[in-house]
Design a protein around this motif. Structure first.
Motif, PDB file in Angstrom:
ATOM      1  N   SER A 165       0.854  -1.177   0.000  1.00  0.00           N
ATOM      2  CA  SER A 165       0.000   0.000   0.000  1.00  0.00           C
ATOM      3  C   SER A 165       0.896   1.233   0.000  1.00  0.00           C
ATOM      4  N   VAL A 166       0.658   2.110  -0.978  1.00  0.00           N
ATOM      5  CA  VAL A 166       1.532   3.267  -1.148  1.00  0.00           C
ATOM      6  C   VAL A 166       0.748   4.531  -0.838  1.00  0.00           C
ATOM      7  N   ASP A 167       1.226   5.310   0.114  1.00  0.00           N
ATOM      8  CA  ASP A 167       0.563   6.581   0.436  1.00  0.00           C
ATOM      9  C   ASP A 167       0.931   7.620  -0.611  1.00  0.00           C
ATOM     10  N   ILE A 168      -0.069   8.291  -1.145  1.00  0.00           N
ATOM     11  CA  ILE A 168       0.179   9.361  -2.108  1.00  0.00           C
ATOM     12  C   ILE A 168      -0.103  10.678  -1.389  1.00  0.00           C
ATOM     13  N   ASP A 169       0.926  11.462  -1.157  1.00  0.00           N
ATOM     14  CA  ASP A 169       0.715  12.727  -0.460  1.00  0.00           C
ATOM     15  C   ASP A 169       0.400  13.859  -1.420  1.00  0.00           C
ATOM     16  N   GLY A 170       0.632  13.604  -2.697  1.00  0.00           N
ATOM     17  CA  GLY A 170       0.285  14.620  -3.694  1.00  0.00           C
ATOM     18  C   GLY A 170      -1.202  14.552  -3.977  1.00  0.00           C
ATOM     19  N   ASP A 171      -1.575  14.748  -5.218  1.00  0.00           N
ATOM     20  CA  ASP A 171      -2.990  14.741  -5.541  1.00  0.00           C
ATOM     21  C   ASP A 171      -3.278  13.634  -6.535  1.00  0.00           C
ATOM     22  N   TYR A 172      -4.506  13.670  -7.088  1.00  0.00           N
ATOM     23  CA  TYR A 172      -4.915  12.567  -7.948  1.00  0.00           C
ATOM     24  C   TYR A 172      -4.094  12.480  -9.226  1.00  0.00           C
ATOM     25  N   THR A 173      -3.555  13.611  -9.688  1.00  0.00           N
ATOM     26  CA  THR A 173      -2.729  13.530 -10.904  1.00  0.00           C
ATOM     27  C   THR A 173      -1.511  12.649 -10.641  1.00  0.00           C
ATOM     28  N   GLU A 174      -1.011  12.685  -9.398  1.00  0.00           N
ATOM     29  CA  GLU A 174       0.135  11.835  -9.085  1.00  0.00           C
ATOM     30  C   GLU A 174      -0.287  10.362  -9.079  1.00  0.00           C
ATOM     31  N   THR A 175      -1.466  10.091  -8.485  1.00  0.00           N
ATOM     32  CA  THR A 175      -1.961   8.718  -8.475  1.00  0.00           C
ATOM     33  C   THR A 175      -2.116   8.207  -9.902  1.00  0.00           C
ATOM     34  N   LEU A 176      -2.652   9.083 -10.784  1.00  0.00           N
ATOM     35  CA  LEU A 176      -2.849   8.702 -12.184  1.00  0.00           C
ATOM     36  C   LEU A 176      -1.501   8.370 -12.831  1.00  0.00           C
ATOM     37  N   ALA A 177      -0.491   9.175 -12.531  1.00  0.00           N
ATOM     38  CA  ALA A 177       0.834   8.932 -13.101  1.00  0.00           C
ATOM     39  C   ALA A 177       1.408   7.614 -12.584  1.00  0.00           C
ATOM     40  N   ILE A 225      -3.802  -0.309  -8.273  1.00  0.00           N
ATOM     41  CA  ILE A 225      -5.154   0.234  -8.144  1.00  0.00           C
ATOM     42  C   ILE A 225      -5.042   1.533  -7.356  1.00  0.00           C
ATOM     43  N   GLY A 226      -5.810   2.526  -7.774  1.00  0.00           N
ATOM     44  CA  GLY A 226      -5.679   3.835  -7.142  1.00  0.00           C
ATOM     45  C   GLY A 226      -6.997   4.339  -6.598  1.00  0.00           C
ATOM     46  N   VAL A 227      -6.913   5.250  -5.670  1.00  0.00           N
ATOM     47  CA  VAL A 227      -8.094   5.883  -5.090  1.00  0.00           C
ATOM     48  C   VAL A 227      -8.240   7.280  -5.687  1.00  0.00           C
ATOM     49  N   PHE A 228      -9.423   7.593  -6.201  1.00  0.00           N
ATOM     50  CA  PHE A 228      -9.658   8.888  -6.832  1.00  0.00           C
ATOM     51  C   PHE A 228     -10.963   9.495  -6.328  1.00  0.00           C
ATOM     52  N   GLY A 229     -11.103  10.784  -6.540  1.00  0.00           N
ATOM     53  CA  GLY A 229     -12.398  11.406  -6.330  1.00  0.00           C
ATOM     54  C   GLY A 229     -13.252  11.154  -7.560  1.00  0.00           C
ATOM     55  N   LEU A 230     -14.569  11.108  -7.376  1.00  0.00           N
ATOM     56  CA  LEU A 230     -15.450  10.826  -8.516  1.00  0.00           C
ATOM     57  C   LEU A 230     -15.240  11.832  -9.633  1.00  0.00           C
ATOM     58  N   SER A 231     -15.079  13.114  -9.267  1.00  0.00           N
ATOM     59  CA  SER A 231     -14.960  14.128 -10.313  1.00  0.00           C
ATOM     60  C   SER A 231     -13.678  13.945 -11.109  1.00  0.00           C
ATOM     61  N   PHE A 232     -12.619  13.548 -10.442  1.00  0.00           N
ATOM     62  CA  PHE A 232     -11.371  13.311 -11.159  1.00  0.00           C
ATOM     63  C   PHE A 232     -11.543  12.142 -12.118  1.00  0.00           C
ATOM     64  N   TYR A 233     -12.195  11.089 -11.641  1.00  0.00           N
ATOM     65  CA  TYR A 233     -12.420   9.934 -12.507  1.00  0.00           C
ATOM     66  C   TYR A 233     -13.269  10.333 -13.715  1.00  0.00           C
ATOM     67  N   GLU A 234     -14.321  11.121 -13.467  1.00  0.00           N
ATOM     68  CA  GLU A 234     -15.213  11.464 -14.583  1.00  0.00           C
ATOM     69  C   GLU A 234     -14.501  12.284 -15.647  1.00  0.00           C
ATOM     70  N   ASN A 235     -13.455  13.012 -15.257  1.00  0.00           N
ATOM     71  CA  ASN A 235     -12.692  13.766 -16.242  1.00  0.00           C
ATOM     72  C   ASN A 235     -11.635  12.909 -16.929  1.00  0.00           C
ATOM     73  N   ASN A 236     -11.450  11.692 -16.445  1.00  0.00           N
ATOM     74  CA  ASN A 236     -10.402  10.838 -17.014  1.00  0.00           C
ATOM     75  C   ASN A 236     -10.915   9.436 -17.294  1.00  0.00           C
ATOM     76  N   THR A 237     -12.187   9.362 -17.727  1.00  0.00           N
ATOM     77  CA  THR A 237     -12.792   8.048 -17.974  1.00  0.00           C
ATOM     78  C   THR A 237     -12.046   7.276 -19.055  1.00  0.00           C
ATOM     79  N   ASP A 238     -11.328   7.989 -19.935  1.00  0.00           N
ATOM     80  CA  ASP A 238     -10.634   7.272 -21.005  1.00  0.00           C
ATOM     81  C   ASP A 238      -9.357   6.595 -20.518  1.00  0.00           C
TER      82      ASP A 238
END
Lengths: 353, 437
Positions: free
Chosen positions: A231-243, A252-265
């Protein structure tokens, strides 16, 4: 050279005196600070507000986190302090007290919507169907094996649940300074802890003076995350998790719904207890992992800072946070209609906590 | 020629020109050179990799997709009572006018269901209402005419045409649906949707949508802060350095000051931010987020750099110049202003510019004083809220929308451009005015 230095000195003095004069006059701009989760929503509202009310300046929205925002908020009253604090969690009693001590006695609490927390993998992977139980067994520090708590032996998702792919467990979860982490612990890990019966084992094993203390210790042990690298703690934001997911497509990453909806692709979302997260499933409460979003307003500032009253009314209007508004389009889960109506009434009467 | 080796501790030292020893020494030198070249190559490779990545990600930020459609500025919508009242113009539904214009360009029937309207709206930016309103407010005589307006396309459309959104992925996971793709293809083929130079990148303030967000507030904020730093740090820094170097007695106190100045240069910049919060905001009562405070904090941060550079530059002026000036009867101050400072000028400028460059790239101290913020209105004075270039890059980097990815890299290019120009100026000044003794 002499004249040049003289000119510089004059300019510096002019700059300084100019500053002194201006600071004495009243602030004419709303100042907002707080949660980075609420920031994009507040940005949209501030921008639209600036368009709709040409007589007022567009509010300034700082980010920096819920706790930092509320701390600034509770520094006191007056134009040196901020008017509104955004928060992705409810204000704590200690903070209310700190506010009161500093003279901020009347606080308007505005719960303007919900934010879903989703689990997602790289878009190329298979579909995931998760249960809180799976995440608990995969990520907790201690899990029950044959009726006994041992340090987590699971190496792959398949060992956790036969239906999950045979991937090594690597989860990118929000770090401890994030409000999201609290929701993750409370709704997912704690839920999984109960579902596996680990909580009972933990209570039995816990040391404490009475049952209450034991339960507390067990609750704490429930949400302890393993520290062996799975389990890796991400202290940055969702863009870091995406990277991170991009470089490790089997994570597998944890995101906010709005971030996911902007990156469904780029992301494939996992279902939780066989419910796919969406604005609808979260609004109806079917999808379990969500949290309310807040902002707090100093009532004493309402008549002092120009446009603050209008800002609060504008933010809570159906046009903004309603189901067809721009915030819902971005990924905010709107309030149920009755709750929205109650909120708007409370704003009209400037109801405080 | 052989050299007799001296004897130490009873052991003869090897002869310096012993061929075997010479070989190992040459080999060691060759290895050392290879290490040096390797280190340099690695550094250059990283630099190129960095530039290649930033430029390949960011060049497209300088282009922006716009829909050039003829918009009918309907008097019934904008100015129903015909009074040409400017305050009334703000209430009109410009989005509807733009949507109608776009639907005509695609060739859709006039009567549309809700889904079609939503899809059409999804092609255009939310900022188009302001775009058209500004045109009308600037020139009310346009009402009733049909004018071609380069309407900002939605960020997703822009990303699609720039290849940042993959067409081949299934419709339900794509930001744009199949029907919208068809429309976009038709509009692109007709030459309605096209990419122009993105002047908005330099003209707009912050925005929640990538297509209408720009660097204007950050550029002006950075400019104000650099001006403040230049106006305050240079005179204070140069005066301090000149005094310490030429006038101050050498005693315990000046030594203490010198040690502290050198230490200050190494203090993490966030500490200056905390100081700024305590002194300028909480004590002096200056407004939060104002670029003046940012400038003051950065001044504190830059001062040690400038003082150290200036002292080194003054010390580098040969004592013979001073002695000659003093010898012909100049006072100490005349010596300083007529001879030492002008000769030290290139060194001072170089130090100052390097200090400014460092200040230009700072975000950490700005966080504490409220400059890491979403600021829409373009500041007109140093007292108004502003951000800075690196802050804007940071804010964009954390945004969810696809269009912000290229903007982050684009803004980085702009920042690098400024740093490059300033460094080039430092090099030029040094070359131009440098004296060799």
């Amino acid at each position: 050279m002499k004249t040049k230095i003289f000119a510089c000195t004059v300019a510096a003095v002019a700059l300084g005196s100019f500053a002194g004069v201006d600071a004495a006059s009243a602030r004419d701009q709303i100042q907002i600070a707080g949660s980075s989760t609420v920031l994009p929503y507040a940005n949209i509202v501030a921008e639209q507000y600036g368009k709709a009310f040409s007589q007022f300046k567009t509010p300034v929205v700082e980010s920096g986190g819920s706790s930092a925002g509320l701390k600034q908020f509770c520094q006191g009253l007056g134009e040196k302090t901020i008017d509104v604090a955004n928060s992705s969690r409810a204000i704590k009693d200690a903070e209310v007290k700190a506010c009161g001590d500093a003279g901020v006695k009347e606080i308007m609490e505005i719960r303007f919507g919900y934010d879903g927390i989703v689990f997602a993998t790289d878009a190329g992977g298979p579909a995931w169907a998760l249960e809180p139980k799976d995440l608990y067994l995969a990520l907790a520090e201690q899990v029950p094996v044959n009726g006994k708590m041992t340090s987590n032996p699971n190496k792959t998702w398949k060992q956790v649940n036969d239906k999950l792919p045979d991937w090594p467990i690597t989860a990118y979860i929000p770090g401890e300074k994030h409000g999201t982490r609290e929701v993750f612990e409370e709704k997912v890990l704690h839920g999984g802890c109960k579902a596996t019966g680990a909580d009972k084992l933990l209570i039995a094993a816990a040391e404490g003076a009475d049952d209450g203390a034991k339960k507390k210790a067990a609750d704490k042990a429930c949400v302890k995350v393993r520290k062996d690298g799975a389990s890796v703690d991400i202290d940055g934001d969702y863009t870091e998790t995406l990277a991170r997911l991009k470089s490790n497509p089997k994570g597998i990453g944890v995101f906010g719904l709005s971030f996911y909806e902007n990156n469904t692709d780029k992301l494939k979302v996992a279902t939780m207890s066989s419910i796919a997260p969406s604005v609808e499933t979260i609004a109806t409460g079917k999808y379990p992992v969500s949290r309310p979003l807040f902002f707090y307003v100093k009532k004493a500032h309402i008549d002092v800072t120009p446009g603050l009253k209008e800002y609060v009314e504008f933010f809570t209007s159906t046009k903004m946070i309603g189901a067809d508004g721009p915030l819902a389009e971005y990924g905010l889960v709107p309030l149920p209609e009755a709750e929205l109506k109650a909120l708007q009434d409370a704003v009209k009467t400037a109801k405080t906590m | 020629m052989t050299v007799d080796a001296p004897i130490a501790d009873g052991h003869p030292l090897p002869r310096l020109n012993d061929p075997a020893r010479l070989r190992t020494r040459y080999a060691a030198e060759a290895r050392f050179r290879i290490y040096g070249v390797a280190a340099l190559s690695i550094a250059i490779a990283f630099l190129f990799g960095l530039f290649a990545s930033i430029i390949s990600n960011g060049w497209s930020a300088f282009l922006q997709t716009k829909a050039h459609v003829p918009v009918y500025l309907d008097p019934a919508e904008i100015d129903p009572d015909g009074k040409r009242d400017v305050s009334r113009f703000g209430l009109a539904d410009y989005t509807k006018l733009a949507r109608d214009a776009l639907s005509k360009a695609i060739g859709l029937p006039e009567k549309q269901d809700k889904a079609t309207k939503r899809d059409l709206k999804g092609l255009l930016s939310r900022a188009i209402d302001v775009q058209i309103r500004d045109l009308v407010v600037a020139d009310p005589s346009l009402i009733g005419q049909t004018i071609t307006v380069p309407l900002l396309a939605h960020g997703d459309v822009d990303s699609l045409l720039k290849g940042a959104i993959d067409r081949s992925i299934p419709e339900e996971r794509r930001q744009l649906n199949d029907r919208q793709l068809q429309w976009i293809d038709k509009l692109t083929a007709d030459g309605v949707l096209k990419k122009d130079f993105n002047a908005g990148l330099f003209a707009y303030g912050a925005s929640s949508q990538p297509e209408s967000s720009g660097l204007a507030v950050a550029l002006i904020g950075s400019l104000f802060m650099m001006l403040t730093v230049a106006l305050l740090a240079v005179p204070i820094g140069v005066a301090t350095a000149a005094y310490l170097e030429e006038f101050a007695p050498k005693n315990f106190w000046t030594d203490l000051i010198e040690v502290n100045i050198n230490n200050l240069a190494a203090v993490p910049s966030i500490v200056f931010g905390l100081l700024g919060l305590a002194v300028f905001i909480n004590f002096a009562g200056l407004p939060r987020s104002a670029s003046l405070i940012g400038g003051l904090v950065l001044t504190l941060m830059t001062l040690p750099t400038i003082i150290i550079a200036t002292r080194a530059a003054i010390r580098a002026v040969p004592p013979s110049i001073r002695e000659a000036a003093l010898g012909v009867g100049a006072s100490k101050m005349q010596t300083l202003f007529h001879h030492t400072l002008p000769l030290a000028f290139p060194g001072i400028m170089t130090g100052t510019i390097i200090g400014l460059v460092q200040a230009l790239g700072e975000t950490a101290p700005l966080l504490m004083i409220g400059m890491v913020a979403f600021v829409v209105d373009i500041p007109s004075s140093v007292m108004e809220p502003a951000t800075a270039l690196p802050v804007q890059i940071y804010m964009w980097a954390t945004s969810a929308e696809r269009g912000f990815v290229e903007r982050t890299a684009g803004a980085t290019i702009v920042l690098l451009g400024f740093l490059f120009v300033m460094n080039a100026a430092a090099v030029y000044l040094r070359r131009r005015f440098e004296r060799k003794w």
